[in-house]
Design an enzyme around this catalytic site. Structure first.
Site, PDB file in Angstrom:
ATOM      1  N   ASP A 186       0.662   3.257 -12.786  1.00 24.60           N
ATOM      2  CA  ASP A 186      -0.547   3.644 -12.061  1.00 24.60           C
ATOM      3  C   ASP A 186      -0.093   4.370 -10.799  1.00 24.60           C
ATOM      4  O   ASP A 186       0.272   3.747  -9.796  1.00 24.60           O
ATOM      5  CB  ASP A 186      -1.383   2.404 -11.732  1.00 24.60           C
ATOM      6  CG  ASP A 186      -2.699   2.769 -11.051  1.00 24.60           C
ATOM      7  OD1 ASP A 186      -2.825   3.930 -10.589  1.00 24.60           O
ATOM      8  OD2 ASP A 186      -3.584   1.906 -10.977  1.00 24.60           O
ATOM      9  N   TYR A 228      -3.322  -2.966  -7.427  1.00 21.26           N
ATOM     10  CA  TYR A 228      -4.739  -2.634  -7.548  1.00 21.26           C
ATOM     11  C   TYR A 228      -4.909  -1.543  -8.597  1.00 21.26           C
ATOM     12  O   TYR A 228      -4.183  -0.552  -8.592  1.00 21.26           O
ATOM     13  CB  TYR A 228      -5.274  -2.130  -6.197  1.00 21.26           C
ATOM     14  CG  TYR A 228      -6.743  -1.783  -6.223  1.00 21.26           C
ATOM     15  CD1 TYR A 228      -7.710  -2.788  -6.234  1.00 21.26           C
ATOM     16  CD2 TYR A 228      -7.173  -0.454  -6.235  1.00 21.26           C
ATOM     17  CE1 TYR A 228      -9.067  -2.472  -6.261  1.00 21.26           C
ATOM     18  CE2 TYR A 228      -8.528  -0.131  -6.254  1.00 21.26           C
ATOM     19  CZ  TYR A 228      -9.473  -1.152  -6.269  1.00 21.26           C
ATOM     20  OH  TYR A 228     -10.811  -0.844  -6.296  1.00 21.26           O
ATOM     21  N   LYS A 254      -6.338  11.065  -6.256  1.00 20.46           N
ATOM     22  CA  LYS A 254      -6.067  11.254  -4.822  1.00 20.46           C
ATOM     23  C   LYS A 254      -5.308  12.538  -4.473  1.00 20.46           C
ATOM     24  O   LYS A 254      -5.918  13.593  -4.362  1.00 20.46           O
ATOM     25  CB  LYS A 254      -5.352  10.007  -4.280  1.00 20.46           C
ATOM     26  CG  LYS A 254      -6.165   8.725  -4.614  1.00 20.46           C
ATOM     27  CD  LYS A 254      -5.981   7.617  -3.630  1.00 20.46           C
ATOM     28  CE  LYS A 254      -6.609   6.331  -4.097  1.00 20.46           C
ATOM     29  NZ  LYS A 254      -7.404   5.629  -3.145  1.00 20.46           N
TER      30      LYS A 254
HETATM   31  N1  PMP Z   1      -5.127   2.595  -8.945  1.00 22.74           N
HETATM   32  C1  PMP Z   1      -4.564   2.543  -7.724  1.00 22.74           C
HETATM   33  C2  PMP Z   1      -3.099   2.277  -7.597  1.00 22.74           C
HETATM   34  C3  PMP Z   1      -5.359   2.742  -6.590  1.00 22.74           C
HETATM   35  O1  PMP Z   1      -4.804   2.658  -5.380  1.00 22.74           O
HETATM   36  C4  PMP Z   1      -6.736   3.016  -6.763  1.00 22.74           C
HETATM   37  C5  PMP Z   1      -7.646   3.268  -5.573  1.00 22.74           C
HETATM   38  N2  PMP Z   1      -7.138   3.083  -4.330  1.00 22.74           N
HETATM   39  C6  PMP Z   1      -7.257   3.045  -8.059  1.00 22.74           C
HETATM   40  C7  PMP Z   1      -6.414   2.843  -9.118  1.00 22.74           C
HETATM   41  C8  PMP Z   1      -8.718   3.325  -8.291  1.00 22.74           C
HETATM   42  O2  PMP Z   1      -8.995   4.638  -8.018  1.00 22.74           O
HETATM   43  P1  PMP Z   1     -10.511   5.093  -7.665  1.00 22.74           P
HETATM   44  O3  PMP Z   1     -10.827   4.485  -6.336  1.00 22.74           O
HETATM   45  O4  PMP Z   1     -10.415   6.600  -7.636  1.00 22.74           O
HETATM   46  O5  PMP Z   1     -11.373   4.595  -8.764  1.00 22.74           O
END
Ligand code: PMP
Length: 423
Positions: A234, A144, A262
């Site tokens: 990521d 994701y 996060k």
């Molecule tokens: N990359 C990863 C691996 C994630 O888990 C997430 C959100 N869970 C995102 C990107 C997107 O981050 P945001 O919800 O802060 O836009």
């Protein structure tokens, strides 16, 4: 009724919310969650407006890695904000935040701050395209990278996940199964001329909290270097969580760029794109655009500084590992005692629970055998008994989870399983 009295129940607030907030929630990820309205969070606990308490293993989808409302983060943000919040110009705390991030990561030279992981991913892809002059990128099944058109897919398929999403943007990427070096090598060999980047979660936390196979990340690194493709990790979930330096530190593999969010800021909305100077400087020359009114706000920078100071001065990683490991074992044991196929796997800081075949899942395709509806129902039963978790299986553990929380969580999960198994 527009009263703001704190006596309103969750049910009252849910009715009101639906009138002015679509679906009553500000993120589609929350539409399927129980309609509970929280009053307060502190440490590893949440309290709802109806007077119930919860051991929290959702952590706001991960950000509250130090626990809710950590005193040092709250104090730092409050103090900094009294002297102004955004200037449309630089300030001292931004420099301190960047220096701490770069020091914590070890492999990166420079960093840009933003607000969300979604944005950081887009900045990374744009930079990779600018540097290589190529358009397409490799992404992986089950990973994701945010909610925008070029990365959002329906789990288990590679189709658009939203009405209004432009399918044509998904065609910019080549999708490959993860943890399969031969598949990546074949994709690179076939498409290298067109590929700007390879983007992956270096640990597939969003799908099963699955670790990379031995030697996989070094091989990915080697292949990206060989084909001149930018390697993007990521680390929005894994960053600062699986180790101070994230997955790059844990597995000893440095990407060219990486995205963070996060766990980096004690709950404050901050994301970052970090990378090698040679690439990142393209933002500095103005050649590649990365903008944002709130990037590097006073509060964001203060939250990063305070959080990284806490993580450095009193590293919680061993504590969190112990708690997560005991919790995973306790849940697995409960599953056996209740005779339900509750399976627990992955890293203790962000593990995955599910109903399905007993063996761990090591690739995304294996996850298709899981009973997602049954797990979602269990997550609601857990909420009813005072354990707050994600409906899709990730359990996040914070630095504030200790013995009392472990005992409470397992007792409550036991009760939730009693009802669940009977139901
Ligand atoms: N990359 C990863 C691996 C994630 O888990 C997430 C959100 N869970 C995102 C990107 C997107 O981050 P945001 O919800 O802060 O836009």
């Amino acid at each position: 009724m527009t009263s703001t009295t704190s006596r309103a129940t969750s049910a009252d607030l849910a009715d009101r919310a639906r009138l002015t907030i679509p679906g009553g929630a500000n993120s589609n990820v929350r539409l399927a969650a129980p309609r509970v309205f929280f009053e307060r969070g502190k440490g590893a606990w949440l309290w709802d407006v109806d007077g119930n308490d919860y051991v929290d293993y959702l952590l706001g989808q991960g950000p509250n890695f130090l626990g809710h409302a950590h005193d040092r983060v709250v104090a730092a943000v409050a103090k900094a904000s009294t002297s102004g919040m955004v200037f449309g110009a630089q300030h001292r705390l931004e420099v301190e935040a960047a220096e701490r991030i770069v020091a914590a990561l070890g492999w990166a030279d420079m960093v840009r701050l933003g607000m969300t992981g979604t944005e950081a991913v887009q900045a990374a892809l744009r930079l990779a395209r600018a540097v290589t002059g190529r358009r397409r990128f490799v992404r992986f099944e089950g990973h994701y990278h945010g909610w925008l058109d070029n990365v959002l897919v329906n789990p288990g398929t590679d189709t658009v996940a939203s009405a209004g999403q432009m399918a044509s943007y998904l065609a910019d990427s080549v999708v490959v199964p993860w943890n399969d070096a031969a598949a990546l090598e074949a994709a690179l060999a076939e498409h290298a001329e067109a590929l700007a980047a390879v983007i992956m979660e270096p640990i597939m936390i969003n799908s099963g909290s699955t670790e990379p196979a031995d030697g996989y990340l070094p091989r990915v690194r080697e292949l990206c270097t060989r084909y001149g493709v930018v390697l993007i990790f990521d680390e929005v979930i894994s960053g600062f969580r699986v180790a101070l330096g994230g997955a790059a530190q844990r597995y000893g593999v440095a990407p060219d760029l990486a995205t963070y969010g996060k766990a980096m800021a004690g709950g404050w909305p901050v994301a970052a794109l970090a990378g090698r100077a040679e690439l990142m400087e393209r933002f500095g020359t103005g050649e590649v655009n990365h903008s944002g009114t709130f990037n590097g706000s006073v509060m964001a920078a203060a939250a990063v500084v305070a959080t990284l100071d806490v993580l450095t001065e009193d590293p919680p990683y061993e504590r969190i590992t112990r708690h997560g490991t005991a919790l995973m074992a306790g849940l697995a044991d409960l599953g056996r005692r209740h005779g339900v196929p509750l399976r627990v796997q992955g890293l203790p800081m962000a593990f995955h629970a599910s109903f399905g075949p007993p063996d761990p899942v090591t690739d995304y395709r294996g996850l298709r055998t899981l009973d997602l509806d049954r797990y979602a129902a269990f997550s609601h039963a857990l909420a009813d008994h005072g354990v707050w978790v994600a409906g899709r299986g990730i359990w996040y553990v914070s630095a504030a989870h200790g013995e009392p929380e472990l005992t409470a969580a397992l007792e409550r999960a036991d009760r939730a399983l009693t009802g669940h198994a009977a139901g």
